[in-house]
Write a protein that holds these residues in place. Structure first.
Motif, PDB file in Angstrom:
ATOM      1  N   THR A   1      -3.626  10.211  -2.040  1.00  0.00           N
ATOM      2  CA  THR A   1      -4.504   9.113  -2.444  1.00  0.00           C
ATOM      3  C   THR A   1      -3.808   7.770  -2.224  1.00  0.00           C
ATOM      4  O   THR A   1      -2.639   7.603  -2.550  1.00  0.00           O
ATOM      5  N   ARG A   2      -4.556   6.820  -1.678  1.00  0.00           N
ATOM      6  CA  ARG A   2      -4.018   5.487  -1.399  1.00  0.00           C
ATOM      7  C   ARG A   2      -4.075   4.626  -2.647  1.00  0.00           C
ATOM      8  O   ARG A   2      -5.008   4.713  -3.448  1.00  0.00           O
ATOM      9  N   GLY A   3      -3.053   3.776  -2.808  1.00  0.00           N
ATOM     10  CA  GLY A   3      -3.008   2.850  -3.931  1.00  0.00           C
ATOM     11  C   GLY A   3      -2.254   1.586  -3.560  1.00  0.00           C
ATOM     12  O   GLY A   3      -1.792   1.427  -2.426  1.00  0.00           O
TER      13      GLY A   3
ATOM     14  N   THR B   1       1.023   9.225   7.890  1.00  0.00           N
ATOM     15  CA  THR B   1       0.925  10.563   8.467  1.00  0.00           C
ATOM     16  C   THR B   1       1.172  11.620   7.400  1.00  0.00           C
ATOM     17  O   THR B   1       0.453  12.605   7.309  1.00  0.00           O
ATOM     18  N   GLU B   2       2.195  11.405   6.571  1.00  0.00           N
ATOM     19  CA  GLU B   2       2.471  12.314   5.461  1.00  0.00           C
ATOM     20  C   GLU B   2       1.288  12.350   4.500  1.00  0.00           C
ATOM     21  O   GLU B   2       0.853  13.438   4.073  1.00  0.00           O
ATOM     22  N   ALA B   3       0.723  11.186   4.190  1.00  0.00           N
ATOM     23  CA  ALA B   3      -0.422  11.125   3.272  1.00  0.00           C
ATOM     24  C   ALA B   3      -1.618  11.875   3.838  1.00  0.00           C
ATOM     25  O   ALA B   3      -2.292  12.611   3.100  1.00  0.00           O
ATOM     26  N   ALA B   4      -1.873  11.749   5.123  1.00  0.00           N
ATOM     27  CA  ALA B   4      -3.003  12.448   5.745  1.00  0.00           C
ATOM     28  C   ALA B   4      -2.808  13.955   5.678  1.00  0.00           C
ATOM     29  O   ALA B   4      -3.764  14.697   5.405  1.00  0.00           O
ATOM     30  N   SER B   5      -1.580  14.432   5.879  1.00  0.00           N
ATOM     31  CA  SER B   5      -1.336  15.871   5.805  1.00  0.00           C
ATOM     32  C   SER B   5      -1.464  16.378   4.365  1.00  0.00           C
ATOM     33  O   SER B   5      -1.920  17.495   4.134  1.00  0.00           O
ATOM     34  N   LEU B   6      -1.094  15.555   3.392  1.00  0.00           N
ATOM     35  CA  LEU B   6      -1.238  15.924   1.985  1.00  0.00           C
ATOM     36  C   LEU B   6      -2.722  16.041   1.616  1.00  0.00           C
ATOM     37  O   LEU B   6      -3.133  16.948   0.917  1.00  0.00           O
ATOM     38  N   ARG B   7      -3.523  15.073   2.107  1.00  0.00           N
ATOM     39  CA  ARG B   7      -4.971  15.112   1.833  1.00  0.00           C
ATOM     40  C   ARG B   7      -5.605  16.338   2.491  1.00  0.00           C
ATOM     41  O   ARG B   7      -6.460  16.989   1.898  1.00  0.00           O
ATOM     42  N   ALA B   8      -5.178  16.652   3.700  1.00  0.00           N
ATOM     43  CA  ALA B   8      -5.744  17.798   4.429  1.00  0.00           C
ATOM     44  C   ALA B   8      -5.411  19.123   3.740  1.00  0.00           C
ATOM     45  O   ALA B   8      -6.181  20.073   3.820  1.00  0.00           O
ATOM     46  N   ALA B   9      -4.295  19.171   3.033  1.00  0.00           N
ATOM     47  CA  ALA B   9      -3.879  20.389   2.344  1.00  0.00           C
ATOM     48  C   ALA B   9      -4.733  20.660   1.113  1.00  0.00           C
ATOM     49  O   ALA B   9      -4.696  21.752   0.561  1.00  0.00           O
ATOM     50  N   HIS B  10      -5.494  19.663   0.670  1.00  0.00           N
ATOM     51  CA  HIS B  10      -6.331  19.821  -0.543  1.00  0.00           C
ATOM     52  C   HIS B  10      -7.689  20.299  -0.182  1.00  0.00           C
ATOM     53  O   HIS B  10      -8.483  19.976   0.455  1.00  0.00           O
TER      54      HIS B  10
ATOM     55  N   VAL C   1       0.863  -1.174   0.000  1.00  0.00           N
ATOM     56  CA  VAL C   1       0.000   0.000   0.000  1.00  0.00           C
ATOM     57  C   VAL C   1       0.901   1.225   0.000  1.00  0.00           C
ATOM     58  O   VAL C   1       1.856   1.311   0.785  1.00  0.00           O
ATOM     59  N   VAL C   2       0.637   2.152  -0.921  1.00  0.00           N
ATOM     60  CA  VAL C   2       1.417   3.384  -1.042  1.00  0.00           C
ATOM     61  C   VAL C   2       0.455   4.566  -1.188  1.00  0.00           C
ATOM     62  O   VAL C   2      -0.740   4.373  -1.421  1.00  0.00           O
ATOM     63  N   PHE C   3       0.981   5.758  -1.041  1.00  0.00           N
ATOM     64  CA  PHE C   3       0.213   6.989  -1.206  1.00  0.00           C
ATOM     65  C   PHE C   3       0.995   7.895  -2.157  1.00  0.00           C
ATOM     66  O   PHE C   3       2.232   7.908  -2.129  1.00  0.00           O
ATOM     67  N   CYS C   4       0.284   8.665  -2.984  1.00  0.00           N
ATOM     68  CA  CYS C   4       1.001   9.578  -3.875  1.00  0.00           C
ATOM     69  C   CYS C   4       1.354  10.845  -3.097  1.00  0.00           C
ATOM     70  O   CYS C   4       0.583  11.325  -2.273  1.00  0.00           O
ATOM     71  N   ARG C   5       2.552  11.336  -3.339  1.00  0.00           N
ATOM     72  CA  ARG C   5       3.070  12.513  -2.646  1.00  0.00           C
ATOM     73  C   ARG C   5       2.637  13.819  -3.293  1.00  0.00           C
ATOM     74  O   ARG C   5       2.770  14.871  -2.691  1.00  0.00           O
ATOM     75  N   GLU C   6       2.191  13.750  -4.522  1.00  0.00           N
ATOM     76  CA  GLU C   6       1.820  14.959  -5.261  1.00  0.00           C
ATOM     77  C   GLU C   6       0.653  14.632  -6.178  1.00  0.00           C
ATOM     78  O   GLU C   6       0.371  13.465  -6.425  1.00  0.00           O
ATOM     79  N   ASP C   7      -0.036  15.657  -6.640  1.00  0.00           N
ATOM     80  CA  ASP C   7      -1.091  15.430  -7.619  1.00  0.00           C
ATOM     81  C   ASP C   7      -0.479  14.831  -8.881  1.00  0.00           C
ATOM     82  O   ASP C   7       0.555  15.313  -9.358  1.00  0.00           O
ATOM     83  N   LEU C   8      -1.109  13.786  -9.389  1.00  0.00           N
ATOM     84  CA  LEU C   8      -0.636  13.147 -10.617  1.00  0.00           C
ATOM     85  C   LEU C   8      -1.639  13.419 -11.730  1.00  0.00           C
ATOM     86  O   LEU C   8      -2.839  13.192 -11.567  1.00  0.00           O
ATOM     87  N   PHE C   9      -1.125  13.913 -12.855  1.00  0.00           N
ATOM     88  CA  PHE C   9      -1.957  14.293 -13.994  1.00  0.00           C
ATOM     89  C   PHE C   9      -1.611  13.436 -15.204  1.00  0.00           C
ATOM     90  O   PHE C   9      -0.463  13.013 -15.370  1.00  0.00           O
ATOM     91  N   SER C  10      -2.574  13.216 -16.066  1.00  0.00           N
ATOM     92  CA  SER C  10      -2.372  12.458 -17.292  1.00  0.00           C
ATOM     93  C   SER C  10      -1.529  13.275 -18.279  1.00  0.00           C
ATOM     94  O   SER C  10      -1.761  14.467 -18.466  1.00  0.00           O
TER      95      SER C  10
END
Length: 94
Positions: A39-41, A85-94, A12-21
């Protein structure tokens, strides 16, 4: 699980930044948001960039808003984290 480098298949991983096509992903128009930061993946495949065999690339299926996994997206190691924890803070920033 098969040891493939920094991450293993099924991790299970989380993206550190917004990923665009970039326009080459089936089902996504160029510039479309594929996965928001935090986002979890799950890692489903591993490989290398053809032009740079030392560069790892992971195929990750990220969860959509409906909690279902989307299509595999190629990610570089620096675009991913396993730190919840890093993923949760990234989600909260959005």
């Amino acid at each position: 699980m098969e040891d493939i480098g920094q991450y293993q298949l099924g991790d299970v991983v989380f993206c550190r930044e917004d990923l665009f096509s970039d326009g080459g992903l089936p089902g996504y128009e160029e510039g479309a948001l594929v996965a928001a930061a935090g986002t979890r993946g799950v890692v489903v495949q591993f490989g290398h960039v053809e032009a740079m065999p030392s560069e790892e690339i992971y195929l990750v299926r990220f969860e959509g808003e409906d909690q279902n996994l989307g299509l595999p997206i190629g990610c570089l190691p620096e675009e991913l984290t396993q730190d919840e924890t890093e993923a949760a803070s990234l989600r909260a920033a959005h």
